[in-house]
Design an enzyme around this catalytic site. Structure first.
Site, PDB file in Angstrom:
ATOM      1  N   THR A  58     -18.918   1.334  -8.076  1.00 17.08           N
ATOM      2  CA  THR A  58     -19.625   1.782  -6.879  1.00 17.08           C
ATOM      3  C   THR A  58     -20.165   3.224  -7.144  1.00 17.08           C
ATOM      4  O   THR A  58     -19.137   4.093  -7.596  1.00 17.08           O
ATOM      5  CB  THR A  58     -18.818   1.906  -5.419  1.00 17.08           C
TER       6      THR A  58
ATOM      7  N   ASP B   8     -14.581   1.466   1.095  1.00 16.39           N
ATOM      8  CA  ASP B   8     -13.956   0.132   2.007  1.00 16.39           C
ATOM      9  C   ASP B   8     -14.864  -0.736   2.528  1.00 16.39           C
ATOM     10  O   ASP B   8     -14.506  -2.096   2.461  1.00 16.39           O
ATOM     11  CB  ASP B   8     -12.839   0.758   3.004  1.00 16.39           C
TER      12      ASP B   8
HETATM   13  O1  RIB Z   1     -10.998   4.840   1.788  1.00 14.57           O
HETATM   14  C1  RIB Z   1     -10.632   5.634   3.190  1.00 14.57           C
HETATM   15  C2  RIB Z   1      -9.264   5.665   3.400  1.00 14.57           C
HETATM   16  O2  RIB Z   1      -8.484   6.167   2.381  1.00 14.57           O
HETATM   17  C3  RIB Z   1      -8.961   6.301   4.668  1.00 14.57           C
HETATM   18  O3  RIB Z   1      -9.015   5.746   5.771  1.00 14.57           O
HETATM   19  C4  RIB Z   1      -7.586   6.937   4.264  1.00 14.57           C
HETATM   20  O4  RIB Z   1      -6.386   6.598   5.085  1.00 14.57           O
HETATM   21  C5  RIB Z   1      -7.221   6.553   2.752  1.00 14.57           C
HETATM   22  O5  RIB Z   1      -6.320   5.382   2.638  1.00 14.57           O
END
Ligand code: RIB
Length: 290
Positions: free
Chosen positions: A206, A238
């Site tokens: 990414t 995510d």
């Molecule tokens: O990728 C973002 C996340 O990374 C956040 O929500 C934080 O908790 C860390 O884990």
């Protein structure tokens, strides 16, 4: 079904106009306590798109643990694999400056997930079409799950974030690996264009606002980023992972899945918080038409 074996954090997010220098104190603009953790975020990204998701992980016996477990349950994620342990729930300190972030994670309870707990839930994990993991849980658990999934022929998607404790031996166990550009270079010590060519159709890198890329065995495939009105980039990676998993499990080709995930990630950055902007399928389809 998708199984996410990963982290659950409370994000302590501070928005600031001025980023402090070493030893300096500045006044910030906003403070929020919002659900996060790479594992939880990826699970919610998939479930919001319509996947069936179960979660294996740990929280503490504290208020954050209760709130975060309720949050996963609210999204209809199977939480029977979440253990309450004698350690504080994981937290992430997030400094947001000019719509970008710097994150420090204190794993707390996330680090208490054990191989015994994996065994206890194996009968359910074994029913998965895909297992998703990140690196906010212990390295020993990741290695153990990879071995078990290899024996059981279950595909694994590993998002190697944060990029520490990654073992190159794991590559042969993975169906998909999704580092960002800096994680990729940190793990392989090579430019990402070379890495994707070494692992065709497996390593998907990414590239933030520039999109994502992989190698299809013959050529580099670059999928351009979609222009977004950025509010907060936390959780964009995510969302990409959760959406990629959802699309792949619904018989999309890798090219279509990366395109879909890219659009989902572009939508996610338009709202505040890691989980705040995660889209539904209808929202992704709407943007595809624009
Ligand atoms: O990728 C973002 C996340 O990374 C956040 O929500 C934080 O908790 C860390 O884990």
């Amino acid at each position: 079904m998708i199984t996410v074996i990963g982290s659950i954090n409370m994000d302590l997010a501070v928005v600031m106009d001025t980023f402090p220098k070493q030893g300096e104190t500045v006044l910030g603009q906003e403070f929020s306590t919002i659900p996060g953790g790479k594992g939880a975020n990826q699970a919610i990204a998939s479930v919001k798109l319509g996947s069936d998701v179960q979660f294996i992980g740990c929280v503490g016996k504290d208020r954050f643990g209760e709130q975060l477990t309720n949050n996963l349950q609210h999204y209809q994620i199977d939480i029977t694999g979440i253990h309450q342990v004698d350690a504080p729930t994981g937290v992430a300190n997030i400094l947001i400056h000019k719509h970008d972030n710097r994150i420090v994670v204190i794993p707390g309870a996330n680090a208490a997930l054990t191989t015994q707990q994996i065994d206890a839930h194996w009968h359910k994990i074994a029913q998965s079409k895909l297992v998703i993991m990140q690196l906010e849980i212990s390295e020993a658990v990741v290695a153990y799950v990879l071995d078990k999934c290899k024996q059981a022929k279950i595909k694994v998607l590993l998002n190697p974030a944060p990029a520490q404790h990654f073992s190159l031996d794991w590559m042969e166990h993975l169906a998909y690996m999704t580092p960002n550009e800096s994680e990729c270079e940190q793990i392989f010590q090579k430019p990402y264009e070379q890495v994707v060519a070494m692992y065709p159709n497996k390593v998907i890198v990414t590239l933030g606002s520039k999109g994502a890329c992989y190698h299809d065995g013959q050529k580099l495939v670059a999928i351009e980023g979609y222009k977004a009105d950025v509010v907060d980039t936390t959780g964009a990676g995510d969302t990409f992972n959760g959406a990629l998993a959802h699309a792949l499990m619904n018989e999309s080709s890798l090219a279509d899945a990366v395109y879909f995930a890219n659009i989902a990630a572009s939508l996610s950055v338009e709202k505040f918080g890691a989980q705040g902007g995660m889209p539904t399928v209808a929202e992704v389809q709407q943007r595809m038409k624009q």
